[in-house]
Design an enzyme around this catalytic site. Structure first.
Site, PDB file in Angstrom:
ATOM      1  N   GLY A  16       0.832  -1.211   0.000  1.00 47.19           N
ATOM      2  CA  GLY A  16       0.000   0.000   0.000  1.00 47.19           C
ATOM      3  C   GLY A  16       0.861   1.254   0.000  1.00 47.19           C
ATOM      4  NE  ARG A  77      -2.204  -4.617  -1.730  1.00 48.04           N
ATOM      5  CZ  ARG A  77      -1.783  -4.043  -0.594  1.00 48.04           C
ATOM      6  NH1 ARG A  77      -0.785  -4.544   0.076  1.00 48.04           N
ATOM      7  NH2 ARG A  77      -2.380  -2.975  -0.126  1.00 48.04           N
ATOM      8  CG  ASP A 108       3.185  -7.030   7.487  1.00 49.15           C
ATOM      9  OD1 ASP A 108       2.651  -6.461   6.511  1.00 49.15           O
ATOM     10  OD2 ASP A 108       2.547  -7.715   8.301  1.00 49.15           O
ATOM     11  CB  THR A 131       2.870   0.433   6.258  1.00 46.13           C
ATOM     12  OG1 THR A 131       1.525   0.170   6.638  1.00 46.13           O
ATOM     13  CG2 THR A 131       3.764   0.138   7.445  1.00 46.13           C
ATOM     14  CG  ASP A 133      -2.125  -0.292   8.107  1.00 48.65           C
ATOM     15  OD1 ASP A 133      -2.944   0.642   8.090  1.00 48.65           O
ATOM     16  OD2 ASP A 133      -2.183  -1.258   7.327  1.00 48.65           O
ATOM     17  CG  ASP A 135       1.001  -3.268  10.202  1.00 49.20           C
ATOM     18  OD1 ASP A 135       1.769  -2.499   9.603  1.00 49.20           O
ATOM     19  OD2 ASP A 135       0.301  -4.108   9.623  1.00 49.20           O
ATOM     20  NE  ARG A 177      -6.303  -4.232   4.353  1.00 45.48           N
ATOM     21  CZ  ARG A 177      -5.354  -4.682   3.556  1.00 45.48           C
ATOM     22  NH1 ARG A 177      -5.398  -5.894   3.101  1.00 45.48           N
ATOM     23  NH2 ARG A 177      -4.361  -3.928   3.186  1.00 45.48           N
TER      24      ARG A 177
HETATM   25  P1  ATP Z   1       0.753  -2.812   3.487  1.00 43.57           P
HETATM   26  O1  ATP Z   1       1.177  -2.862   4.935  1.00 43.57           O
HETATM   27  O2  ATP Z   1       0.472  -1.441   3.044  1.00 43.57           O
HETATM   28  O3  ATP Z   1      -0.339  -3.792   3.155  1.00 43.57           O
HETATM   29  P2  ATP Z   1       2.671  -4.705   2.519  1.00 43.57           P
HETATM   30  O4  ATP Z   1       4.089  -4.542   2.148  1.00 43.57           O
HETATM   31  O5  ATP Z   1       2.389  -5.487   3.776  1.00 43.57           O
HETATM   32  O6  ATP Z   1       2.028  -3.261   2.604  1.00 43.57           O
HETATM   33  P3  ATP Z   1       1.611  -6.845   0.867  1.00 43.57           P
HETATM   34  O7  ATP Z   1       0.588  -6.796  -0.196  1.00 43.57           O
HETATM   35  O8  ATP Z   1       1.361  -7.706   2.035  1.00 43.57           O
HETATM   36  O9  ATP Z   1       1.860  -5.326   1.283  1.00 43.57           O
HETATM   37  O10 ATP Z   1       3.003  -7.314   0.200  1.00 43.57           O
HETATM   38  C1  ATP Z   1       3.532  -6.646  -0.936  1.00 43.57           C
HETATM   39  C2  ATP Z   1       4.120  -7.634  -1.878  1.00 43.57           C
HETATM   40  O11 ATP Z   1       5.239  -8.312  -1.272  1.00 43.57           O
HETATM   41  C3  ATP Z   1       3.206  -8.765  -2.324  1.00 43.57           C
HETATM   42  O12 ATP Z   1       2.312  -8.385  -3.336  1.00 43.57           O
HETATM   43  C4  ATP Z   1       4.226  -9.784  -2.822  1.00 43.57           C
HETATM   44  O13 ATP Z   1       4.678  -9.449  -4.105  1.00 43.57           O
HETATM   45  C5  ATP Z   1       5.374  -9.610  -1.821  1.00 43.57           C
HETATM   46  N1  ATP Z   1       5.258 -10.640  -0.761  1.00 43.57           N
HETATM   47  C6  ATP Z   1       4.507 -10.603   0.357  1.00 43.57           C
HETATM   48  N2  ATP Z   1       4.632 -11.736   1.082  1.00 43.57           N
HETATM   49  C7  ATP Z   1       5.475 -12.529   0.381  1.00 43.57           C
HETATM   50  C8  ATP Z   1       5.987 -13.847   0.568  1.00 43.57           C
HETATM   51  N3  ATP Z   1       5.677 -14.581   1.639  1.00 43.57           N
HETATM   52  N4  ATP Z   1       6.828 -14.335  -0.385  1.00 43.57           N
HETATM   53  C9  ATP Z   1       7.159 -13.610  -1.458  1.00 43.57           C
HETATM   54  N5  ATP Z   1       6.699 -12.379  -1.703  1.00 43.57           N
HETATM   55  C10 ATP Z   1       5.873 -11.830  -0.811  1.00 43.57           C
END
Ligand code: ATP
Length: 328
Positions: A16, A77, A108, A131, A133, A135, A177
């Site tokens: 995000g 993503r 994360d 982020t 959030d 978190d 969330r």
């Molecule tokens: P936000 O906190 O805003 O949701 P985020 O970084 O947690 O941000 P995610 O959608 O959870 O957002 O992860 C971003 C991208 O990281 C995913 O679309 C994927 O490409 C990669 N990713 C997440 N988890 C994994 C995993 N276990 N293995 C490989 N790639 C991953």
């Protein structure tokens, strides 16, 4: 620690979007150039790595962005990056450009991906917590949180004006969330009567009892701030329960939504993004790998990506005591 010299680094924003990501990109690019390291922008998170959407950046490419929300590198993503084949493609593309270090600005999930990637391939990865959030463990603040929470406060203040004019009870939904930090901080800062967050079990009977008691003593203007991920649901669900249980109250619902993600980053977000971006490049030069750059007690703090993802911040019970006492 890696002994390989980092000569070309890639930077990406993932997951995000969060206000302040641009300030972090700017800091990474300019610090790398200062050290004589080439910098490459990777477009739309890990998708850009998988698809080879990568371009060389210079000092000018990050001019006039420190004050802008969103991210000039775009974010996304990436389903492909979850698969070993996708990560192999990403590695091959980085090799084509000679990139031998990565800075990932995201949440994360992005760190989980980075951790996997740096364990599989010889590319050191440094994470910056981007982020709204908040978190993530290992940093008092994440890039974007302060701006988002201030946007929420500004909006809730406006809602309070109209709530006061009509003696209404408002249920306001903010983002979060899995984490209730935006709700908790904005709720306390706007004098909310109740704050509902995913980290704690919502006692609906207690909530109704406290609002009924307020109704009896003619305290009719009330704000209930709910994080979208509360286990009982968001503002629509909570509002529906309240309308049934408090038939005399004039109840309105407001979902703040995506305005919380946009807008010019606050001073704090620009500052932490600049500091974190600077230290991310220093980390790569020092040979660090798989760490997140955070700020704890106003000092730069490194946390293994693994811990940043697993160890959630804990919300002190004091916060809820404060809400209860101050909202009486
Ligand atoms: P936000 O906190 O805003 O949701 P985020 O970084 O947690 O941000 P995610 O959608 O959870 O957002 O992860 C971003 C991208 O990281 C995913 O679309 C994927 O490409 C990669 N990713 C997440 N988890 C994994 C995993 N276990 N293995 C490989 N790639 C991953």
């Amino acid at each position: 620690m890696s002994t390989k010299k980092v000569t070309k680094i890639g930077v990406l924003t993932s997951g995000g979007d969060a206000p302040g990501m641009n300030a972090a990109i700017r800091a990474v690019v300019r610090t790398a150039i200062y050290h004589g390291i080439e910098v490459y922008g990777i477009v739309r998170g890990y998708n850009g790595m998988v698809e080879g959407d990568i371009f060389k950046m210079d000092s000018k490419s990050v001019a006039n962005i420190i004050q802008r929300g969103g991210t000039i590198l775009k974010t996304a993503r990436s389903a492909a990056f979850f698969e070993p084949e996708g990560r192999q493609k990403a590695y091959d593309n980085l090799k084509k450009f000679g990139i031998n270090g990565l800075v990932i600005i995201g949440g994360d999930g992005s760190f989980k991906g980075a951790q996997k990637f740096s364990n599989e391939f010889d590319i050191p990865c440094i994470g910056l917590p981007g982020t709204i959030d908040k978190d993530i463990a290992g940093s008092d603040f994440t890039i974007g949180f302060d701006t988002a929470v201030n946007t929420a406060v500004e909006a809730i203040d406006k809602i309070r004006d109209t709530a006061d004019a009509h003696d209404r009870l408002f249920v306001v939904e903010v983002m979060g969330r899995d984490a209730g930090y935006i709700a908790l901080h904005s709720g306390i800062a706007t004098g909310a009567e109740n704050i509902l967050i995913p980290e704690t079990k919502t006692d609906i009977e207690e909530l109704i009892a406290s609002l009924t008691e307020k109704e009896k003593r003619k305290k009719l203007v009330n704000l209930v701030v709910v994080a979208e991920g509360d286990e009982l649901g968001g503002a629509n669900e909570i509002g529906a329960i309240m309308k049934t249980r408090l038939p005399n109250a004039d109840i309105r619902i407001c979902i703040l939504g995506h305005i919380q993600r946009g807008g010019a980053p606050s001073c704090l977000d620009r500052l932490i993004a600049s500091r974190m971006g600077f230290h991310a490049v220093e980390c790569l030069i020092e040979g660090r790998n798989n760490v997140m750059v955070g700020i704890v007690n106003n000092k730069v703090h490194y946390t293994p990506l693994d811990n940043a993802v697993k160890a959630k911040q804990k919300i002190s019970q004091d916060w809820f005591k404060i809400v209860k006492i101050l909202a009486s």
